[in-house]
Design a protein around this motif. Structure first.
Motif, PDB file in Angstrom:
ATOM      1  N   VAL A   1       2.103   9.914  -0.971  1.00 10.32           N
ATOM      2  CA  VAL A   1       3.136  10.066   0.047  1.00 10.32           C
ATOM      3  C   VAL A   1       4.475  10.263  -0.659  1.00 10.32           C
ATOM      4  O   VAL A   1       4.634   9.884  -1.818  1.00 10.32           O
ATOM      5  N   THR A   2       5.397  10.872   0.068  1.00 12.75           N
ATOM      6  CA  THR A   2       6.778  10.934  -0.387  1.00 12.75           C
ATOM      7  C   THR A   2       7.586  10.036   0.534  1.00 12.75           C
ATOM      8  O   THR A   2       7.154   9.734   1.657  1.00 12.75           O
TER       9      THR A   2
ATOM     10  N   VAL B   1       0.850  -1.199   0.000  1.00 13.36           N
ATOM     11  CA  VAL B   1       0.000   0.000   0.000  1.00 13.36           C
ATOM     12  C   VAL B   1       0.881   1.243   0.000  1.00 13.36           C
ATOM     13  O   VAL B   1       0.641   2.189  -0.753  1.00 13.36           O
ATOM     14  N   LEU B   2       1.922   1.250   0.828  1.00 15.31           N
ATOM     15  CA  LEU B   2       2.846   2.383   0.856  1.00 15.31           C
ATOM     16  C   LEU B   2       3.512   2.581  -0.502  1.00 15.31           C
ATOM     17  O   LEU B   2       3.644   3.720  -0.974  1.00 15.31           O
ATOM     18  N   SER B   3       3.917   1.496  -1.144  1.00 17.56           N
ATOM     19  CA  SER B   3       4.537   1.593  -2.472  1.00 17.56           C
ATOM     20  C   SER B   3       3.570   2.185  -3.488  1.00 17.56           C
ATOM     21  O   SER B   3       3.956   3.039  -4.306  1.00 17.56           O
ATOM     22  N   ARG B   4       2.326   1.746  -3.447  1.00 18.66           N
ATOM     23  CA  ARG B   4       1.315   2.285  -4.370  1.00 18.66           C
ATOM     24  C   ARG B   4       1.074   3.763  -4.094  1.00 18.66           C
ATOM     25  O   ARG B   4       0.983   4.582  -5.014  1.00 18.66           O
ATOM     26  N   PHE B   5       1.001   4.135  -2.804  1.00 16.54           N
ATOM     27  CA  PHE B   5       0.803   5.538  -2.455  1.00 16.54           C
ATOM     28  C   PHE B   5       1.968   6.404  -2.942  1.00 16.54           C
ATOM     29  O   PHE B   5       1.757   7.513  -3.412  1.00 16.54           O
TER      30      PHE B   5
ATOM     31  N   TYR C   1       8.110   7.926   5.431  1.00 16.37           N
ATOM     32  CA  TYR C   1       7.013   8.371   4.575  1.00 16.37           C
ATOM     33  C   TYR C   1       6.355   9.602   5.163  1.00 16.37           C
ATOM     34  O   TYR C   1       6.155   9.696   6.376  1.00 16.37           O
ATOM     35  N   ALA C   2       5.995  10.543   4.283  1.00 18.67           N
ATOM     36  CA  ALA C   2       5.256  11.744   4.661  1.00 18.67           C
ATOM     37  C   ALA C   2       4.107  11.919   3.670  1.00 18.67           C
ATOM     38  O   ALA C   2       4.241  11.602   2.486  1.00 18.67           O
ATOM     39  N   ILE C   3       2.997  12.417   4.150  1.00 20.79           N
ATOM     40  CA  ILE C   3       1.826  12.598   3.288  1.00 20.79           C
ATOM     41  C   ILE C   3       2.012  13.848   2.430  1.00 20.79           C
ATOM     42  O   ILE C   3       2.627  14.825   2.861  1.00 20.79           O
ATOM     43  N   THR C   4       1.505  13.812   1.235  1.00 16.75           N
ATOM     44  CA  THR C   4       1.534  14.962   0.327  1.00 16.75           C
ATOM     45  C   THR C   4       0.173  15.657   0.386  1.00 16.75           C
ATOM     46  O   THR C   4      -0.786  15.150   0.983  1.00 16.75           O
ATOM     47  N   GLU C   5       0.084  16.796  -0.266  1.00 21.27           N
ATOM     48  CA  GLU C   5      -1.203  17.496  -0.339  1.00 21.27           C
ATOM     49  C   GLU C   5      -2.239  16.604  -1.031  1.00 21.27           C
ATOM     50  O   GLU C   5      -3.387  16.511  -0.595  1.00 21.27           O
ATOM     51  N   ARG C   6      -1.809  15.954  -2.088  1.00 16.07           N
ATOM     52  CA  ARG C   6      -2.705  15.032  -2.804  1.00 16.07           C
ATOM     53  C   ARG C   6      -3.135  13.876  -1.891  1.00 16.07           C
ATOM     54  O   ARG C   6      -4.278  13.439  -1.904  1.00 16.07           O
ATOM     55  N   GLY C   7      -2.206  13.383  -1.081  1.00 17.20           N
ATOM     56  CA  GLY C   7      -2.515  12.321  -0.137  1.00 17.20           C
ATOM     57  C   GLY C   7      -3.490  12.768   0.928  1.00 17.20           C
ATOM     58  O   GLY C   7      -4.376  12.022   1.341  1.00 17.20           O
TER      59      GLY C   7
END
Length: 116
Positions: free
Chosen positions: A65-66, A55-59, A81-87
């Protein structure tokens, strides 16, 4: 637990896990195993690490995520991992859909609004 019940629980987890992962990463940058431990602490005690990493890889691939590698003194580098605006937009959308679905389920379970 019988196999059919376990399969249904697995399907439910597969549906809610992306939202839980995005919500956990939203609270702060984290690496994969720490994320798994946080989800286990929520009550997903049997959660396998092998379920979270795809799931992390897909995100990451989808820009939700970055990721960055950080050297670790106790072994190989960790991928944080950090969330992006899109995330975050995807997280809020998932939460809205989850709440709408749980409202429907609650009305189906107790149409009169009385507690069980």
């Amino acid at each position: 637990m019988d196999e059919q019940l376990a399969a249904r629980d697995s399907q439910l987890l597969r549906g809610v896990l992306p939202m839980l992962i995005l919500s956990t990463v939203h609270r702060g940058e984290t690496y994969g195993y720490e994320l798994v431990e946080r989800l286990r602490a929520l009550g997903l005690a049997d959660l396998a690490t092998g379920v979270v990493y795809p799931v992390l890889s897909r995100f990451e691939r989808d820009g939700l995520v970055t990721a960055r590698r950080v050297a670790s003194s106790g072994g190989p580098a960790r991928k944080y991992y950090a969330i992006t605006e899109r995330g975050d937009t995807a997280r809020l959308d998932a939460i809205a859909r989850w709440r709408a679905m749980t409202d429907i389920a609650e009305r189906g379970i107790d149409p009169e609004g009385a507690s069980a």
